[in-house]
Design a protein around this motif. Structure first.
Motif, PDB file in Angstrom:
ATOM      1  N   THR A   1      40.429 -19.847 -11.153  1.00  8.10           N
ATOM      2  CA  THR A   1      39.311 -19.015 -11.581  1.00  8.10           C
ATOM      3  C   THR A   1      38.116 -19.202 -10.644  1.00  8.10           C
ATOM      4  N   LEU A   2      37.068 -18.419 -10.862  1.00 10.82           N
ATOM      5  CA  LEU A   2      35.922 -18.413  -9.958  1.00 10.82           C
ATOM      6  C   LEU A   2      35.239 -19.765  -9.798  1.00 10.82           C
ATOM      7  N   PRO A   3      34.933 -20.489 -10.896  1.00 13.05           N
ATOM      8  CA  PRO A   3      34.249 -21.779 -10.702  1.00 13.05           C
ATOM      9  C   PRO A   3      35.040 -22.770  -9.864  1.00 13.05           C
ATOM     10  N   VAL A   4      36.369 -22.681  -9.897  1.00 17.16           N
ATOM     11  CA  VAL A   4      37.192 -23.580  -9.079  1.00 17.16           C
ATOM     12  C   VAL A   4      37.303 -23.053  -7.652  1.00 17.16           C
ATOM     13  N   ALA A   5      37.383 -21.736  -7.511  1.00 16.34           N
ATOM     14  CA  ALA A   5      37.531 -21.132  -6.181  1.00 16.34           C
ATOM     15  C   ALA A   5      36.319 -21.379  -5.298  1.00 16.34           C
ATOM     16  N   ILE A   6      35.178 -21.674  -5.910  1.00 12.11           N
ATOM     17  CA  ILE A   6      33.971 -21.904  -5.116  1.00 12.11           C
ATOM     18  C   ILE A   6      34.110 -23.138  -4.230  1.00 12.11           C
ATOM     19  N   PHE A   7      35.077 -24.006  -4.534  1.00 12.58           N
ATOM     20  CA  PHE A   7      35.322 -25.190  -3.713  1.00 12.58           C
ATOM     21  C   PHE A   7      35.885 -24.826  -2.343  1.00 12.58           C
ATOM     22  N   ASN A   8      36.315 -23.578  -2.171  1.00  9.78           N
ATOM     23  CA  ASN A   8      36.835 -23.165  -0.870  1.00  9.78           C
ATOM     24  C   ASN A   8      35.784 -23.261   0.232  1.00  9.78           C
ATOM     25  N   PHE A   9      34.518 -23.266  -0.158  1.00  8.55           N
ATOM     26  CA  PHE A   9      33.443 -23.316   0.831  1.00  8.55           C
ATOM     27  C   PHE A   9      32.983 -24.743   1.125  1.00  8.55           C
ATOM     28  N   ILE A  10      33.633 -25.714   0.495  1.00 10.00           N
ATOM     29  CA  ILE A  10      33.265 -27.114   0.697  1.00 10.00           C
ATOM     30  C   ILE A  10      34.403 -27.806   1.432  1.00 10.00           C
ATOM     31  N   ALA A  11      34.137 -28.214   2.659  1.00 11.60           N
ATOM     32  CA  ALA A  11      35.139 -28.909   3.476  1.00 11.60           C
ATOM     33  C   ALA A  11      34.831 -30.401   3.512  1.00 11.60           C
ATOM     34  N   TYR A  12      35.697 -31.143   4.205  1.00 10.20           N
ATOM     35  CA  TYR A  12      35.527 -32.594   4.261  1.00 10.20           C
ATOM     36  C   TYR A  12      34.261 -32.988   5.005  1.00 10.20           C
ATOM     37  N   SER A  13      33.968 -32.284   6.093  1.00 17.89           N
ATOM     38  CA  SER A  13      32.844 -32.690   6.945  1.00 17.89           C
ATOM     39  C   SER A  13      31.685 -31.705   6.942  1.00 17.89           C
ATOM     40  N   SER A  14      31.820 -30.562   6.263  1.00 16.27           N
ATOM     41  CA  SER A  14      30.742 -29.574   6.278  1.00 16.27           C
ATOM     42  C   SER A  14      30.808 -28.711   5.029  1.00 16.27           C
ATOM     43  N   ILE A  15      29.707 -27.998   4.782  1.00 22.30           N
ATOM     44  CA  ILE A  15      29.609 -27.083   3.651  1.00 22.30           C
ATOM     45  C   ILE A  15      29.092 -25.745   4.156  1.00 22.30           C
ATOM     46  N   ASP A  16      29.788 -24.686   3.841  1.00 24.70           N
ATOM     47  CA  ASP A  16      29.336 -23.340   4.198  1.00 24.70           C
ATOM     48  C   ASP A  16      28.332 -22.888   3.144  1.00 24.70           C
ATOM     49  N   TRP A  17      27.051 -23.223   3.361  1.00 25.49           N
ATOM     50  CA  TRP A  17      26.029 -22.947   2.355  1.00 25.49           C
ATOM     51  C   TRP A  17      25.857 -21.459   2.115  1.00 25.49           C
ATOM     52  N   GLY A  18      25.935 -20.653   3.151  1.00 29.63           N
ATOM     53  CA  GLY A  18      25.788 -19.219   2.971  1.00 29.63           C
ATOM     54  C   GLY A  18      26.888 -18.637   2.109  1.00 29.63           C
ATOM     55  N   GLY A  19      28.137 -18.983   2.423  1.00 29.19           N
ATOM     56  CA  GLY A  19      29.256 -18.520   1.603  1.00 29.19           C
ATOM     57  C   GLY A  19      29.201 -19.077   0.201  1.00 29.19           C
ATOM     58  N   LEU A  20      28.773 -20.335   0.077  1.00 26.63           N
ATOM     59  CA  LEU A  20      28.668 -20.962  -1.242  1.00 26.63           C
ATOM     60  C   LEU A  20      27.658 -20.238  -2.114  1.00 26.63           C
ATOM     61  N   MET A  21      26.501 -19.865  -1.538  1.00 28.76           N
ATOM     62  CA  MET A  21      25.479 -19.153  -2.298  1.00 28.76           C
ATOM     63  C   MET A  21      25.925 -17.734  -2.640  1.00 28.76           C
ATOM     64  N   ALA A  22      26.619 -17.076  -1.706  1.00 28.71           N
ATOM     65  CA  ALA A  22      27.132 -15.735  -1.994  1.00 28.71           C
ATOM     66  C   ALA A  22      28.167 -15.774  -3.122  1.00 28.71           C
ATOM     67  N   ALA A  23      29.046 -16.770  -3.097  1.00 28.35           N
ATOM     68  CA  ALA A  23      30.029 -16.919  -4.171  1.00 28.35           C
ATOM     69  C   ALA A  23      29.341 -17.229  -5.498  1.00 28.35           C
ATOM     70  N   SER A  24      28.277 -18.014  -5.461  1.00 28.82           N
ATOM     71  CA  SER A  24      27.527 -18.318  -6.685  1.00 28.82           C
ATOM     72  C   SER A  24      26.888 -17.065  -7.263  1.00 28.82           C
ATOM     73  N   VAL A  25      26.393 -16.189  -6.389  1.00 32.47           N
ATOM     74  CA  VAL A  25      25.829 -14.919  -6.861  1.00 32.47           C
ATOM     75  C   VAL A  25      26.912 -14.069  -7.518  1.00 32.47           C
ATOM     76  N   VAL A  26      28.094 -14.038  -6.911  1.00 32.90           N
ATOM     77  CA  VAL A  26      29.205 -13.269  -7.479  1.00 32.90           C
ATOM     78  C   VAL A  26      29.580 -13.792  -8.857  1.00 32.90           C
TER      79      VAL A  26
END
Length: 284
Positions: free
Chosen positions: A232-257
């Motif tokens: 589901t969406l709350p779990v899929a948001i982890f796709n933007f979190i990697a071991y060494s970096s975080i895609d903040w832009g994608g993470l915020m866009a997914a949060s808006v969705v």
């Protein structure tokens, strides 16, 4: 002399009222800013690059981009995750309504105080304490990763929530109306379907909205019990979190969705939510 004193006291009271009104609006504005600022920051960050997000000077002055949303719907393919969240939320809410609404009516009309107390206990028990037993049972059944574990686990919260809300609504329906229906030849089931149920539509709407919002936002149950195809969406948001970096832009866009549909639903149905949560509060 007495007239001037009366005018003076009225003027003083008027100034006090205006002062209280001013401070009330100031307090409302401050509290609103505290609660709305994170949402505003999230919304603005969804249109920024990662460099602009980490730059305090680019809070409001930046070049907006839609690449973050393109990443959400193309590279990460959030369409199936949205569908999974909708299916789990809709089915768990619908099944809970079918069970909880008649149960709440029976508990109200037949004074089942112990059953109502059990509902309260079910609402108090934290769902996280049942995750390990759920996983063990569902793994033995071979259904972990499917829709069934998610729907059943969400019903654990949705069902007592709906029943507890409907108890107050059914208690507010005059018994005289149901007695009149029995005089006209209705059976107890007919009285429930033709009289009590139509009168409790606002309560059903309230309970459905709150149960669906809970299911849409739930993270922990889906993290443990979902699979690759039912994420589901709350779990899929982890796709933007990697071991060494975080895609903040994608993470915020997914949060808006994730947040936008729930906010729109809450804004358009706030009348039902308030009436449902305050039902029975002034009774007696």
């Amino acid at each position: 002399m007495s007239g001037s004193l009366t005018l003076s006291s009225r003027s003083t009271r008027s100034r006090r009222r205006r002062r209280r009104e001013t401070w009330r609006w100031v307090a409302i504005a401050v509290i609103s800013m505290v609660f709305l600022f994170p949402l505003l920051w999230m919304f603005l960050a969804s249109f920024k690059t990662s460099l602009d997000i980490t730059d305090p000077g680019a809070m409001f002055s930046f070049s907006p981009t839609l690449k973050n949303f393109e990443n959400v719907f193309t590279q990460q393919d959030f369409g199936p995750f949205i569908w999974n969240s909708f299916v789990v939320g809709a089915v768990s809410t619908l099944v809970s309504l079918v069970i909880a609404v008649p149960a709440a009516y029976a508990m109200t009309r037949f004074t089942m105080n112990r059953s109502a107390g059990m509902l309260l206990v079910a609402r108090i028990i934290p769902g996280v304490s049942l995750l390990v037993p759920w996983y063990f049972v569902f793994s033995k059944m071979g259904v972990v990763g499917g829709y069934l574990p998610l729907i059943v686990s969400h019903m654990f919260v949705a069902l007592p929530l709906i029943a507890w809300i409907m108890l107050s609504f059914f208690e507010g329906i005059p018994v005289d109306l149901e007695e009149a229906g029995r005089v006209d030849g209705l059976t107890p089931i007919g009285v429930f379907l033709r009289i009590a149920l139509p009168l409790s539509v606002p309560g059903i709407a309230t309970a459905s909205i709150l149960a669906f919002i809970f299911s849409w936002n739930n993270f922990l149950f889906a993290l443990v019990l979902s699979g690759e195809a039912t994420r589901t969406l709350p779990v899929a948001i982890f796709n933007f979190i990697a071991y060494s970096s975080i895609d903040w832009g994608g993470l915020m866009a997914a949060s808006v969705v994730i947040t936008f549909p729930v906010m729109v639903m809450a804004l358009f149905t706030q009348k039902y939510i308030v009436s449902g949560l305050t039902a029975g509060a002034t009774k007696g």
